[in-house]
Design an enzyme around this catalytic site. Sequence first.
Site, short mmCIF file in Angstrom:
data_model
loop_
_atom_site.label_atom_id
_atom_site.label_comp_id
_atom_site.label_asym_id
_atom_site.label_seq_id
_atom_site.Cartn_x
_atom_site.Cartn_y
_atom_site.Cartn_z
N HIS A 152 0.96 -1.18 0.23
CA HIS A 152 -0.18 0.12 0.36
C HIS A 152 1.10 1.15 -0.12
O HIS A 152 1.31 2.82 0.66
CB HIS A 152 -0.25 0.08 1.00
CG HIS A 152 -2.13 0.18 0.86
ND1 HIS A 152 -3.26 -0.63 0.11
CD2 HIS A 152 -3.04 1.08 1.42
CE1 HIS A 152 -4.55 -0.61 -0.10
NE2 HIS A 152 -4.29 1.07 0.58
N GLY A 157 -5.72 5.63 -3.20
CA GLY A 157 -5.53 5.23 -4.50
C GLY A 157 -4.51 4.49 -5.30
O GLY A 157 -3.70 3.71 -6.08
N ASN A 158 -4.43 3.29 -4.49
CA ASN A 158 -3.79 1.77 -4.03
C ASN A 158 -4.11 0.84 -5.28
O ASN A 158 -3.69 0.03 -5.90
CB ASN A 158 -3.12 1.54 -2.79
CG ASN A 158 -1.93 1.70 -2.03
OD1 ASN A 158 -1.04 2.52 -2.97
ND2 ASN A 158 -2.68 3.42 -0.97
N GLY A 159 -5.23 0.37 -4.52
CA GLY A 159 -6.30 -0.38 -5.61
C GLY A 159 -6.12 0.46 -7.17
O GLY A 159 -6.31 -0.39 -8.14
N ARG A 160 -6.48 1.60 -7.61
CA ARG A 160 -6.66 2.35 -8.77
C ARG A 160 -5.37 1.65 -9.79
O ARG A 160 -4.95 1.55 -10.75
CB ARG A 160 -7.28 3.49 -9.04
CG ARG A 160 -8.97 3.34 -9.10
CD ARG A 160 -9.40 4.65 -7.97
NE ARG A 160 -9.08 5.63 -6.70
CZ ARG A 160 -9.46 6.40 -6.71
NH1 ARG A 160 -10.18 7.03 -7.42
NH2 ARG A 160 -8.80 6.74 -5.07
N VAL A 161 -4.50 2.55 -9.16
CA VAL A 161 -3.18 1.78 -9.44
C VAL A 161 -2.70 0.92 -10.02
O VAL A 161 -2.08 0.08 -11.19
CB VAL A 161 -1.47 2.67 -8.68
CG1 VAL A 161 -0.34 2.46 -9.54
CG2 VAL A 161 -2.51 4.36 -8.77
N GLY A 162 -2.88 -0.30 -8.55
CA GLY A 162 -2.46 -2.22 -8.73
C GLY A 162 -3.35 -2.34 -9.58
O GLY A 162 -2.59 -3.33 -10.10
N TYR A 188 -13.44 -10.05 -4.91
CA TYR A 188 -11.98 -9.65 -5.28
C TYR A 188 -11.22 -9.38 -3.64
O TYR A 188 -9.94 -9.72 -3.08
CB TYR A 188 -12.10 -8.11 -5.86
CG TYR A 188 -10.74 -7.39 -5.72
CD1 TYR A 188 -9.87 -8.03 -6.34
CD2 TYR A 188 -10.87 -6.31 -5.62
CE1 TYR A 188 -8.50 -7.16 -6.59
CE2 TYR A 188 -9.65 -5.00 -5.70
CZ TYR A 188 -8.87 -5.27 -5.57
OH TYR A 188 -7.50 -4.64 -6.23
N TYR A 189 -12.43 -8.36 -3.00
CA TYR A 189 -11.56 -8.34 -1.54
C TYR A 189 -10.60 -9.60 -0.46
O TYR A 189 -10.71 -9.72 0.46
CB TYR A 189 -12.36 -7.48 -1.17
CG TYR A 189 -12.28 -6.03 -1.23
CD1 TYR A 189 -11.43 -5.85 -0.99
CD2 TYR A 189 -13.84 -5.16 -1.48
CE1 TYR A 189 -11.48 -4.13 -1.66
CE2 TYR A 189 -13.74 -3.94 -1.84
CZ TYR A 189 -12.43 -3.64 -2.16
OH TYR A 189 -12.48 -1.79 -2.59
#
Length: 223
Positions: A152, A157-162, A188-189
């Site tokens: 993280h 914005g970590n999820g969107r970048v990931g 997913y989670y």
Amino acid sequence: MKLKGGLYHLNQILMAYNSNRIEGGRLDEDQTRYIYETRTVSGDAVPVDDVVETANSFELFDTIVDQYDQPLSATILKSYHRILKTGTAQARADWFAVGDWKRVPNAVGDRTTVRPEDVGAAIESLLSDTSEPGSMTFDEIVDFHHRFEIIHPFQDGNGRVGRIVLFQQCLQNGIMPFVVLDSHKEFYYRGLAQYEDEPGFLRDTFRAFQDSYYQRFAEFVPR
């Protein structure tokens, strides 16, 4: 070519809508489409940041398509975050680092993530363990995504970048790409949360997203 109504056009809307929606964005799919196609917003009043981050998501998708075959680096990951978060309310906060690693500890659910002072080393370790573009397997791509989300590295914005990196790595390695769908985010989670004990949950979830992606877009690909 960026043909209207084609693979690229529809990918832009699908990716921006679902990835932002997973993170709490309130734009619906039609509103996302209007922003992309006409640069206008329809319907009831919506938060300005939702509009900004949606427009930024379109630019981010263009970026990964243009440089899809480049090896990932810390600099590239930071540039993705900068594109996503530029112009948002968070970007004006002193404690929020746009295009840089987090400065304040954060968490994923009830799980502590890597401390801010350790993020740089953790990302370098992740990148050094990653195969060169063209040689990653599906399982390695899934593993990279899990490790990235556990680190993280950004304040937000970590999820969107990931997830945009997921798409890029699939393109780099000749693997069917996919979009993580908001309608199935609970799977997913769950897959992320249970990955260390049962990696098959996340792998199977992503394979299901691949099937969905193929069904949606196969007709646009000459064969």
